[in-house]
Design a protein around this motif. Structure first.
Motif, PDB file in Angstrom:
ATOM      1  N   UNK A   1      23.760  63.230  95.799  1.00 41.73           N
ATOM      2  CA  UNK A   1      24.182  62.887  94.529  1.00 41.73           C
ATOM      3  C   UNK A   1      26.052  62.977  94.690  1.00 41.73           C
ATOM      4  N   UNK A   2      26.571  63.667  95.636  1.00 40.65           N
ATOM      5  CA  UNK A   2      27.614  63.879  95.781  1.00 40.65           C
ATOM      6  C   UNK A   2      28.338  62.629  96.510  1.00 40.65           C
ATOM      7  N   UNK A   3      27.342  62.192  97.679  1.00 41.57           N
ATOM      8  CA  UNK A   3      27.571  61.171  98.573  1.00 41.57           C
ATOM      9  C   UNK A   3      27.701  59.739  97.680  1.00 41.57           C
ATOM     10  N   UNK A   4      26.899  59.611  96.792  1.00 33.47           N
ATOM     11  CA  UNK A   4      26.560  58.105  95.840  1.00 33.47           C
ATOM     12  C   UNK A   4      27.410  58.257  94.513  1.00 33.47           C
ATOM     13  N   UNK A   5      27.844  59.442  94.191  1.00 35.01           N
ATOM     14  CA  UNK A   5      28.453  59.649  92.903  1.00 35.01           C
ATOM     15  C   UNK A   5      27.740  59.616  91.685  1.00 35.01           C
ATOM     16  N   UNK A   6      26.581  60.500  91.821  1.00 34.05           N
ATOM     17  CA  UNK A   6      25.718  60.819  90.713  1.00 34.05           C
ATOM     18  C   UNK A   6      25.904  62.220  90.150  1.00 34.05           C
ATOM     19  N   UNK A   7      25.522  62.434  88.907  1.00 35.05           N
ATOM     20  CA  UNK A   7      25.617  63.598  88.368  1.00 35.05           C
ATOM     21  C   UNK A   7      24.468  64.180  87.829  1.00 35.05           C
ATOM     22  N   UNK A   8      23.303  63.390  87.894  1.00 31.87           N
ATOM     23  CA  UNK A   8      22.209  63.733  87.354  1.00 31.87           C
ATOM     24  C   UNK A   8      20.916  63.265  88.198  1.00 31.87           C
ATOM     25  N   UNK A   9      19.900  64.147  88.482  1.00 33.49           N
ATOM     26  CA  UNK A   9      19.061  63.990  89.279  1.00 33.49           C
ATOM     27  C   UNK A   9      17.510  64.228  88.782  1.00 33.49           C
ATOM     28  N   UNK A  10      16.596  63.647  89.219  1.00 37.59           N
ATOM     29  CA  UNK A  10      15.095  64.096  88.587  1.00 37.59           C
ATOM     30  C   UNK A  10      14.212  64.236  89.912  1.00 37.59           C
TER      31      UNK A  10
END
Lengths: 165, 553
Positions: free
Chosen positions: B224-233
Motif C-alpha cells: 500500500x505504501x509503495x503504490x499509494x493506497x490507504x485501504x486494503x481488503x
C-alpha cells in the motif's frame, strides 16, 4: 426527497438484531450484501424469502440482485439444514483417495442425494469443494468437526449413531 | 510505533522466553487438530504444571509434514515428535532435560533438508494469535524500515529487483504490477489480497493466513505504501473460518500496536484493512470476479482491459496479489532483492510453497527453491508412493493445470518448465497419483468441477464445459466412439481460445495434458471398453470380452 428509513425488523426474533447490526456496521451500503447474507445464514442456518427480502430492502438492492447473489454462491443455502450435517469433501486429494465411493455409500444409506436432508429432518448430506485438510484425505466434517482418513465403516457408524438419537 | 519500540517488544519477548528452560510447540493446524492436537496440548499443560519444570507450552501453525501429526517440537533441542497423543504428554514432559521419547521420534531429516523456508519461516515457531511473537522474529521491521528509510519507488525497485512473480499461479512479475498501480492516476487506490484459495487440493494460503497472519498484513501494508493506497481488503473463503478468526485477531492487534491506522510510524502514511468473505465460488479467484464479489455482487468476470491496476474496485486503481505473494514481501524488503534473486532458477526466483497430497507417504506443506527437480519433491521430500504402488502422474495447478507423467521426474519446477510440459505452476497444489487412478476419470473430475463452477456469463465456458463433461462421461462409461474423442479435442480448442476468463481458458488443460501423456488410456476405454486402473464402471457398455482382462492376483 426524504431520507431513507430502513424497513422494520421482520419479527421480534433477536437474531434480526444481529443481522441489522452487520448492515449498520457497513453503513447500509450495497456492497454489504454478501456480508449480511453470511450473518443471516450463520444466525438462522439458511436464507429464506423473508430474510432475502428484508436484507434487499434494507440495503436498497433490487430483489433480483439479492436473489441472484444468494443463489450464485454455493455457500448459501435456501433450505433449512437438518439437525445434523455431514459434509464430505470432494476436493482433488479426497477424490484421489476415493471420496466418490463415500458419497454414494452415504447417499444409499440415507436414501437421498447429496445436498438433501432426510425426510425426518435429522441428517443433511452435503459435499464441499475442498476444506483445505487435503493431507488427511478423505475428509468428512460431522457437525463442524473435521475428521481425516475416514473409512466407509466409520462414516456409516456415525450416520447410524445420528439416526437412532 | 518506531523501530526502537519494535526492538523493545522483541527484547521483552526474548526475556520472557528466557525464563523457561524448555519450549514445547504443538502444531494446531487443521490436520493436526483433527488428530487430537488440542487434547494433547491440554495434557501437556497439565503435565508441565505437575512436573514443576519450567516449560512453556505454545500452540503454532502448520509445521509441514501433516501425515505425521499431531506434531510437537521441543526447543532448545529441536526434537520433533510425530503422532503424539494426549497419553504421551507425561512421557514428553518427563523426558525434558534427558533423552527424547524414542517411540515418538521421527526421521524427517531428509524431508526438511531439501526445503528452504521463506514464506513459512515462522510456521511452527510462533503463536499466530500473538503479535509480539511475530515481532520477536523481525516482524513489521520491513514495514517500518520501508516507511522510515525508503521511498515508495525504492520499495517497488526492490521488489522488481527480487524477480518475484505472482504466486497465485499466473506468474506475472510482481514489481511490474506494483509499478503499474503506482503510476495509475487517481487519489484513491486499493490493495487487495486474494485469499480465495479455490483450487481443490491446495491449502498453502490457508496455512499462511492461519499460521502467520501478520506476515500477510505486513506485506499488504508495504504494498500500500509503495503504490499509494490507504485501504486494503483481504478476500477469504468462508470455508476457512479459522483463517478469518486469526486474521480478525491479527488486524485488531496490529491496530492496537499502531501498525495499522493513521500516521503509521509517525509518518503521513495511513492504511487499514477489512476482511471480506467469499461464499464458495471458484471463479472469484479471477481478479475481476473477485472485485465484483467484494462489491457485493455475483462473482462474474469482466473482459480485460481495463486491468484492475487501472480500473478495479469501484473503478479505482487496484493492486491484487495472492496471499503467498504478499507473504514474500517482508523478507524481500528486509533482506534485499538480490538475496531473493539468488534463490531459484533462471526465470523463476525464490521459493514456492506446495501442498503435497494424494498417494504419497509424507503429505503436507513444503517450501522448496524453484528449479528443484520433481523427483526430489516426490522421492526425497515426499518419501515416495506408499503401499508398493507405482507412481503414475503428478497433478499441478488444480482444475487449470495438468498432469505430468512419472517419466518426467527430472523436470525442474518452474513457471516456464511446467507450462512447457502442458501444466501450470498454479497456486501450489501438487497431487500425486499412482496406478489406482484412471487418468480419464481424473480429467472428467476436473471438467465436472469447471462445469459446476462456471459462472455462466460466456457461452464457450458455460456450454462447452458441459459438453466436454458429457463426452468424457461417455468415454468413462465405455459408450464413446473415436469420433467422440476427436470432437472432444476440437471442443477443447474452442473453449480454450474463446472463453472470457481464465476459468474457461484453462478448463481444457486437464483433458489436453492427460491426452498428451495418457492417450492409450483413452483408447482402452473407447476401443476395448476397459478401464486399465479399474476405476470406471463399464457395466453399461456391454464390455467386450477379451483375453487381456486382468485377473487380480
Amino acid at each position: 426527497m426524504s431520507a431513507f428509513t430502513p424497513p422494520p425488523l421482520p419479527s421480534d426474533d433477536k437474531r434480526w438484531k444481529i443481522v441489522n447490526g452487520t448492515m449498520r456496521k457497513n453503513g447500509f451500503a450495497r456492497h454489504a450484501l454478501i456480508e449480511t447474507l453470511h450473518t443471516v445464514q450463520s444466525s438462522f442456518g439458511y436464507l429464506d424469502d423473508d430474510a432475502i427480502r428484508f436484507v434487499a430492502l434494507s440495503l436498497r438492492v433490487p430483489l433480483s440482485q439479492a436473489y441472484g447473489v444468494a443463489t450464485f454462491y454455493h455457500y448459501f443455502s435456501l433450505k433449512p439444514p437438518g439437525e445434523h450435517t455431514m459434509t464430505l469433501c470432494t476436493g482433488t486429494a479426497c477424490y484421489i483417495k476415493g471420496t466418490d465411493k463415500l458419497v454414494s455409500s452415504a447417499e444409499q444409506r440415507l436414501g437421498l442425494k447429496a445436498g438433501q436432508t432426510t425426510k425426518d429432518g435429522k441428517i443433511s448430506l452435503m459435499t464441499a469443494r475442498c476444506v483445505g485438510a487435503c493431507s488427511r484425505a478423505p475428509v468428512v466434517i460431522c457437525d463442524g468437526e473435521v475428521a481425516g482418513e475416514v473409512t466407509n465403516e466409520q462414516m456409516i457408524a456415525q450416520l447410524e449413531r445420528w439416526a437412532v438419537e | 510505533m518506531t523501530i526502537e519500540e519494535l526492538e523493545q517488544i522483541a527484547k521483552s519477548v526474548h526475556q520472557e522466553n528466557a525464563k523457561y528452560d524448555y519450549e514445547v510447540y504443538v502444531c494446531m493446524d487443521l490436520a493436526c487438530a483433527s488428530q487430537g492436537a488440542s487434547a494433547l496440548r491440554d495434557a501437556l499443560v497439565k503435565a508441565a504444571e505437575a512436573s514443576g519444570k519450567k516449560v512453556l507450552i505454545r500452540k503454532t501453525g502448520c509445521m509441514g509434514p501433516c501425515s505425521s501429526g499431531p506434531l510437537v517440537r521441543v526447543d532448545p533441542d529441536e526434537t520433533l515428535y510425530a503422532r503424539a497423543k494426549d497419553k504421551d504428554a507425561q512421557a514428553i514432559v518427563s523426558s525434558l532435560g534427558g533423552t527424547p521419547v524414542p517411540k515418538l521420534q521421527c526421521d524427517l531429516n531428509e524431508h526438511f533438508d531439501k526445503q528452504v523456508r521463506v514464506v513459512l519461516e515462522n510456521a511452527g515457531h510462533i503463536d499466530p494469535e500473538k503479535i509480539d511473537d511475530y515481532i520477536s522474529r523481525d516482524g513489521y521491521k520491513a514495514l517500518l524500515t520501508a516507511l522510515s528509510e525508503m521511498t515508495p519507488n525504492g520499495v517497488i525497485h526492490r521488489i522488481t529487483e527480487s524477480g518475484l512473480r505472482g504466486r497465485g499461479g499466473g506468474g506475472y512479475p510482481t514489481g511490474l504490477k506494483w509499478a503499474t498501480v503506482s503510476k495509475a492516476s487517481g487519489e484513491v487506490k486499493y490493495v487487495v489480497c486474494n485469499g480465495d484459495e479455490g483450487d481443490p487440493g491446495a491449502f498453502m494460503d490457508r496455512s499462511v493466513m492461519e499460521g502467520d497472519p501478520h506476515r500477510v498484513i505486513e506485506g499488504m501494508a508495504i504494498a500500500a505504501y509503495a503504490v499509494g493506497a490507504s485501504k486494503g481488503f483481504i478476500y477469504v473463503r468462508a470455508e476457512y473460518p479459522v483463517a478469518v478468526a486469526r486474521l480478525t485477531t491479527a488486524l485488531r492487534e496490529a491496530r492496537r500496536r499502531g501498525l495499522l491506522g493513521n500516521n503509521i510510524c509517525n509518518t503521513t502514511f495511513n492504511f487499514d484493512i477489512e476482511i471480506r468473505l467469499g461464499a464458495g465460488a471458484f471463479v472469484c479467484g479471477e481478479e475481476t470476479a473477485l472485485i465484483a464479489s467484494i462489491e457485493g455482487r455475483r462473482g462474474m468476470p469482466k473482459p480485460r482491459p481495463p486491468y484492475p491496476a487501472v480500473s478495479g474496485l469501484w473503478g479505482k486503481p487496484t493492486l491484487i496479489n495472492n496471499v503467498e505473494t504478499y507473504a514474500n514481501v517482508a523478507p524481500i524488503v528486509r533482506n534485499g532483492g538480490k538475496w531473493f534473486f539468488n534463490m531459484g532458477s533462471e526465470r523463476s526466483k525464490g521459493t514456492k510453497v506446495f501442498a503435497l497430497t494424494g498417494r504419497i507417504a509424507n503429505t503436507g506443506l513444503i517450501e522448496v527453491p524453484l528449479g528443484i527437480k520433481l523427483w526430489e519433491i516426490i522421492d526425497v521430500i515426499g518419501g515416495g508412493v506408499p503401499g508398493g504402488h507405482k507412481l503414475k502422474a503428478i497433478q499441478t495447478g488444480g482444475p487449470s493445470g495438468g498432469c505430468i507423467p512419472a517419466d518426467m521426474l527430472t523436470l525442474g519446477v518452474s513457471y516456464d518448465a511446467l507450462m512447457a510440459a502442458g501444466s501450470i505452476m498454479g497456486s501450489g497444489g501438487m497431487i500425486v497419483m499412482d496406478d489406482t487412478s484412471c487418468m480419464v476419470n481424473v480429467a472428467r473430475f476436473f471438467v465436472e468441477f469447471c462445469m459446476t463452477e462456471s459462472c455462466g456469463k460466456c457461452i464457450p465456458c458455460r456450454a462447452g464445459t458441459a459438453q466436454m463433461y458429457t463426452l468424457l462421461t461417455r468415454i468413462c462409461e465405455g459408450t464413446a466412439s473415436m469420433n467422440d474423442l476427436e470432437l472432444l479435442v476440437d471442443l477443447c480448442g474452442t473453449v480454450r481460445e474463446t472463453s472470457l476468463c481464465g476459468l474457461g481458458q484453462t478448463a481444457p488443460n486437464p483433458v489436453l495434458s492427460t491426452l498428451k501423456y495418457f492417450k492409450n488410456e483413452y483408447i482402452e476405454h473407447i476401443v476395448h471398453k476397459r478401464c486399465p486402473a479399474g476405476v470406471c464402471n463399464m457395466a453399461g457398455a456391454g464390455a467386450v470380452e477379451t483375453t487381456s482382462v486382468e485377473v487380480p492376483a
